[in-house]
Motif scaffolding. Structure first.
Motif, PDB file in Angstrom:
ATOM      1  N   ARG A  49       4.545  67.397  66.588  1.00  7.13           N
ATOM      2  CA  ARG A  49       5.225  66.438  67.460  1.00  7.13           C
ATOM      3  C   ARG A  49       4.316  65.243  67.743  1.00  7.13           C
ATOM      4  NH1 ARG A  49       5.779  69.471  71.526  1.00  7.13           N
ATOM      5  NH2 ARG A  49       7.564  70.594  70.657  1.00  7.13           N
ATOM      6  N   SER A  50       3.041  65.506  67.967  1.00  3.71           N
ATOM      7  CA  SER A  50       2.075  64.436  68.226  1.00  3.71           C
ATOM      8  C   SER A  50       1.942  63.512  67.025  1.00  3.71           C
ATOM      9  CB  SER A  50       0.718  65.040  68.583  1.00  3.71           C
ATOM     10  OG  SER A  50      -0.250  64.030  68.736  1.00  3.71           O
ATOM     11  N   ILE A  51       1.869  64.096  65.832  1.00  2.00           N
ATOM     12  CA  ILE A  51       1.768  63.287  64.611  1.00  2.00           C
ATOM     13  C   ILE A  51       3.019  62.438  64.434  1.00  2.00           C
ATOM     14  CG2 ILE A  51       1.707  63.413  62.076  1.00  2.00           C
ATOM     15  CD1 ILE A  51      -0.103  65.903  62.420  1.00  2.00           C
ATOM     16  N   ASP A  52       4.183  63.052  64.655  1.00  4.74           N
ATOM     17  CA  ASP A  52       5.439  62.299  64.530  1.00  4.74           C
ATOM     18  C   ASP A  52       5.493  61.130  65.514  1.00  4.74           C
ATOM     19  OD1 ASP A  52       6.344  63.899  62.517  1.00  4.74           O
ATOM     20  OD2 ASP A  52       7.699  65.096  63.759  1.00  4.74           O
ATOM     21  N   GLU A  53       5.074  61.378  66.744  1.00  9.29           N
ATOM     22  CA  GLU A  53       5.103  60.320  67.762  1.00  9.29           C
ATOM     23  C   GLU A  53       4.160  59.183  67.401  1.00  9.29           C
ATOM     24  OE1 GLU A  53       4.174  62.359  71.352  1.00  9.29           O
ATOM     25  OE2 GLU A  53       6.197  63.192  71.620  1.00  9.29           O
ATOM     26  N   MET A  54       2.955  59.533  66.964  1.00  9.03           N
ATOM     27  CA  MET A  54       1.972  58.496  66.613  1.00  9.03           C
ATOM     28  C   MET A  54       2.401  57.714  65.377  1.00  9.03           C
ATOM     29  SD  MET A  54      -1.789  60.067  67.536  1.00  9.03           S
ATOM     30  CE  MET A  54      -1.599  61.643  66.707  1.00  9.03           C
ATOM     31  N   CYS A  55       2.920  58.402  64.378  1.00 12.00           N
ATOM     32  CA  CYS A  55       3.374  57.704  63.172  1.00 12.00           C
ATOM     33  C   CYS A  55       4.588  56.819  63.471  1.00 12.00           C
ATOM     34  CB  CYS A  55       3.695  58.708  62.069  1.00 12.00           C
ATOM     35  SG  CYS A  55       2.239  59.460  61.293  1.00 12.00           S
ATOM     36  N   SER A  56       5.425  57.269  64.405  1.00 13.21           N
ATOM     37  CA  SER A  56       6.567  56.441  64.812  1.00 13.21           C
ATOM     38  C   SER A  56       6.102  55.150  65.470  1.00 13.21           C
ATOM     39  CB  SER A  56       7.469  57.226  65.767  1.00 13.21           C
ATOM     40  OG  SER A  56       8.037  58.341  65.123  1.00 13.21           O
ATOM     41  N   GLU A  57       5.022  55.226  66.242  1.00 13.52           N
ATOM     42  CA  GLU A  57       4.436  54.015  66.818  1.00 13.52           C
ATOM     43  C   GLU A  57       3.929  53.092  65.722  1.00 13.52           C
ATOM     44  OE1 GLU A  57       4.016  52.993  70.361  1.00 13.52           O
ATOM     45  OE2 GLU A  57       5.804  54.230  70.027  1.00 13.52           O
ATOM     46  N   ARG A  58       3.326  53.691  64.692  1.00 10.67           N
ATOM     47  CA  ARG A  58       2.819  52.865  63.576  1.00 10.67           C
ATOM     48  C   ARG A  58       3.973  52.166  62.860  1.00 10.67           C
ATOM     49  NH1 ARG A  58       0.514  49.373  61.984  1.00 10.67           N
ATOM     50  NH2 ARG A  58      -0.859  49.212  60.178  1.00 10.67           N
ATOM     51  N   LEU A  59       5.133  52.834  62.798  1.00  7.08           N
ATOM     52  CA  LEU A  59       6.313  52.202  62.206  1.00  7.08           C
ATOM     53  C   LEU A  59       6.679  50.920  62.942  1.00  7.08           C
ATOM     54  CD1 LEU A  59       8.886  55.027  61.332  1.00  7.08           C
ATOM     55  CD2 LEU A  59       7.957  53.313  59.770  1.00  7.08           C
ATOM     56  N   LYS A  60       6.390  50.892  64.238  1.00  5.24           N
ATOM     57  CA  LYS A  60       6.667  49.694  65.046  1.00  5.24           C
ATOM     58  C   LYS A  60       5.564  48.649  64.887  1.00  5.24           C
ATOM     59  CE  LYS A  60       8.808  52.625  68.585  1.00  5.24           C
ATOM     60  NZ  LYS A  60       8.660  53.119  69.978  1.00  5.24           N
ATOM     61  N   ARG A  61       4.594  48.923  64.020  1.00 11.29           N
ATOM     62  CA  ARG A  61       3.455  48.045  63.723  1.00 11.29           C
ATOM     63  C   ARG A  61       2.418  48.016  64.844  1.00 11.29           C
ATOM     64  NH1 ARG A  61       4.914  44.849  59.167  1.00 11.29           N
ATOM     65  NH2 ARG A  61       2.743  44.147  59.153  1.00 11.29           N
ATOM     66  N   VAL A  62       2.416  49.050  65.692  1.00  7.36           N
ATOM     67  CA  VAL A  62       1.337  49.175  66.669  1.00  7.36           C
ATOM     68  C   VAL A  62       0.052  49.462  65.910  1.00  7.36           C
ATOM     69  CG1 VAL A  62       0.452  50.445  68.659  1.00  7.36           C
ATOM     70  CG2 VAL A  62       2.921  50.083  68.398  1.00  7.36           C
ATOM     71  N   PRO A  63      -1.045  48.739  66.162  1.00  7.40           N
ATOM     72  CA  PRO A  63      -2.307  49.008  65.465  1.00  7.40           C
ATOM     73  C   PRO A  63      -2.774  50.444  65.666  1.00  7.40           C
ATOM     74  CG  PRO A  63      -2.421  46.908  66.616  1.00  7.40           C
ATOM     75  CD  PRO A  63      -1.154  47.581  67.073  1.00  7.40           C
ATOM     76  N   VAL A  64      -3.323  51.030  64.611  1.00 11.29           N
ATOM     77  CA  VAL A  64      -3.815  52.405  64.678  1.00 11.29           C
ATOM     78  C   VAL A  64      -4.833  52.563  65.799  1.00 11.29           C
ATOM     79  CG1 VAL A  64      -5.182  54.146  63.458  1.00 11.29           C
ATOM     80  CG2 VAL A  64      -3.363  52.940  62.269  1.00 11.29           C
ATOM     81  N   GLN A  65      -5.654  51.528  66.018  1.00 10.90           N
ATOM     82  CA  GLN A  65      -6.695  51.607  67.047  1.00 10.90           C
ATOM     83  C   GLN A  65      -6.102  51.879  68.422  1.00 10.90           C
ATOM     84  OE1 GLN A  65      -6.330  49.303  64.706  1.00 10.90           O
ATOM     85  NE2 GLN A  65      -8.291  48.622  63.869  1.00 10.90           N
ATOM     86  N   TYR A  66      -4.960  51.271  68.721  1.00 10.03           N
ATOM     87  CA  TYR A  66      -4.295  51.510  70.004  1.00 10.03           C
ATOM     88  C   TYR A  66      -3.619  52.879  70.018  1.00 10.03           C
ATOM     89  CZ  TYR A  66      -4.855  46.482  71.017  1.00 10.03           C
ATOM     90  OH  TYR A  66      -5.347  45.226  71.249  1.00 10.03           O
ATOM     91  N   ILE A  67      -3.091  53.289  68.888  1.00  7.43           N
ATOM     92  CA  ILE A  67      -2.388  54.572  68.820  1.00  7.43           C
ATOM     93  C   ILE A  67      -3.337  55.727  69.083  1.00  7.43           C
ATOM     94  CG2 ILE A  67      -1.133  56.155  67.302  1.00  7.43           C
ATOM     95  CD1 ILE A  67       0.003  53.664  65.880  1.00  7.43           C
ATOM     96  N   ILE A  68      -4.499  55.709  68.416  1.00  3.16           N
ATOM     97  CA  ILE A  68      -5.439  56.819  68.590  1.00  3.16           C
ATOM     98  C   ILE A  68      -6.372  56.596  69.781  1.00  3.16           C
ATOM     99  CG2 ILE A  68      -5.331  57.379  66.140  1.00  3.16           C
ATOM    100  CD1 ILE A  68      -8.081  56.164  65.774  1.00  3.16           C
TER     101      ILE A  68
END
Length: 355
Positions: free
Chosen positions: A116-135
């Motif tokens: 679930r955590s991976i899905d949520e984070m990857c979904s944020e990346r789909l919105k073009r949120v930078p990985v640095q902010y996601i992690i």
């Protein structure tokens, strides 16, 4: 461009030979630094090991680790998300509390919570949120710093500037003194200098309250909070300059100021345009507004003719800065040299006080 690609590829491979994941080097090969990304070619290990996923209501099922990464990589790629595979690898590693995928124990149980955590984070990346902010973190040299939207994400060029400043610290007898950073952001530049020069003190200023708070948070991570004072202020306000002067004078002034032109702001990647602080990027119509303010006030802030001013600026700006200093003798600055970044382009300016 192929020479630049090979240079970056080889540099990344030396930094992370085990899997080639460009944790430090996403969004770095740019036209002007923030405009167009150049993906680093793949060099990471391929994993075929499967994970057991434990479910409360059913028997364990088996999910291929490589399939998990492949599925999300394909989704991101179809959405034209830059560095899709690199992004997924970093997110998956973070979900397991690691920095790199090759550090994950292949026998680790893949729980529903992790999926679930991976899905949520990857979904944020789909919105073009930078990985640095996601992690929520990113590496700056050997320091892992907390990242917080919208505070500007440190770039590799700033790592270079930090090394140069430490190597060329002006006091020959002892590496001591006080320096001022204008626009501290995450605190990366100041904290690295403090970590390498244990007798040095720092005053840092930023007009963003979020950036000031984040700098102090990161300082505490490395037990540097007693050696840095952070001021929330705008250098265009006389009150801020007065407060900085009262805490000075400074042996060194450093800044990676906003320097993008208005035209360059219109060409930003979605990750930058949508999530990073425009106030930390836009330097006015010609990109020189904040730079000129720093040049004009330096003589009121730095100590003597041994004192140094370091700037990280845009690719066409060193010559413009040199000309500005020549046209304004009242700034009492001498332009010493321009230093190239790792792409062999002029990026860093060294100036010195005349008095």
């Amino acid at each position: 461009m192929s020479c630049l690609f090979n240079l970056l590829r080889n540099y990344v491979y030396r930094r992370s030979a085990a899997d080639g994941l460009c944790r430090k080097y996403m969004y770095t090969a740019t036209c002007g630094r923030y405009c167009t990304s150049l993906s680093i070619e793949k060099g990471y290990r391929s994993f075929s090991t499967s994970f057991h996923v434990h479910n409360r209501t059913s028997h364990s099922k088996v999910i291929s680790f490589s399939r998990l990464i492949q599925t999300w990589t394909e989704r991101l790629s179809r959405a034209d998300v830059p560095e899709a595979e690199c992004s997924v690898n970093l997110i998956v590693a973070h979900a397991f509390g690691k920095k790199m995928v090759h550090e994950v124990d292949m026998k680790t149980v893949l729980s529903e919570q992790i999926l679930r955590s991976i899905d949520e984070m990857c979904s944020e990346r789909l919105k073009r949120v930078p990985v640095q902010y996601i992690i929520g973190e990113w590496d700056f040299h050997d320091m892992t710093l907390e990242m917080r939207q919208p505070v500007l994400i440190p770039r590799p060029e700033t790592e270079e500037l930090a090394s140069i400043i430490v190597d060329e610290w002006p006091l020959e007898r002892e590496q001591e003194g006080t320096f001022l950073e204008i626009g501290c952001g995450t605190g990366a530049l100041s904290l690295y200098i403090l970590s390498k020069l244990p007798n040095v003190q720092c005053i840092a200023v930023d007009k963003s309250e979020t950036a000031c708070t984040l700098t102090l948070t990161n300082a505490s991570r490395f037990n540097l909070q007693d050696r840095i004072q952070v001021i929330h202020g705008d250098i265009f306000k006389d009150q801020t300059i007065s407060e900085l002067s009262c805490n000075g004078p400074y042996n060194v002034l450093v800044s990676n100021p906003p320097y993008l032109t208005s035209d360059e702001m219109d060409t930003l990647e979605k990750e930058v345009a949508g999530y990073e602080d425009h106030g930390a990027l836009h330097g006015g119509t010609d990109g020189l507004d904040i730079i000129c303010r720093i040049l004009a006030e330096s003589c009121n802030l730095i100590k003597d003719k041994q004192s140094v001013l370091w700037l990280e600026v845009g690719l066409e700006q060193p010559e413009k800065i040199k000309k500005i200093v020549e046209l304004h003798p009242e700034f009492m600055l001498s332009y010493i040299k321009t230093i190239q970044d790792f792409t062999q382009r002029g990026r860093f300016c060294k100036l010195q006080l005349k008095k």
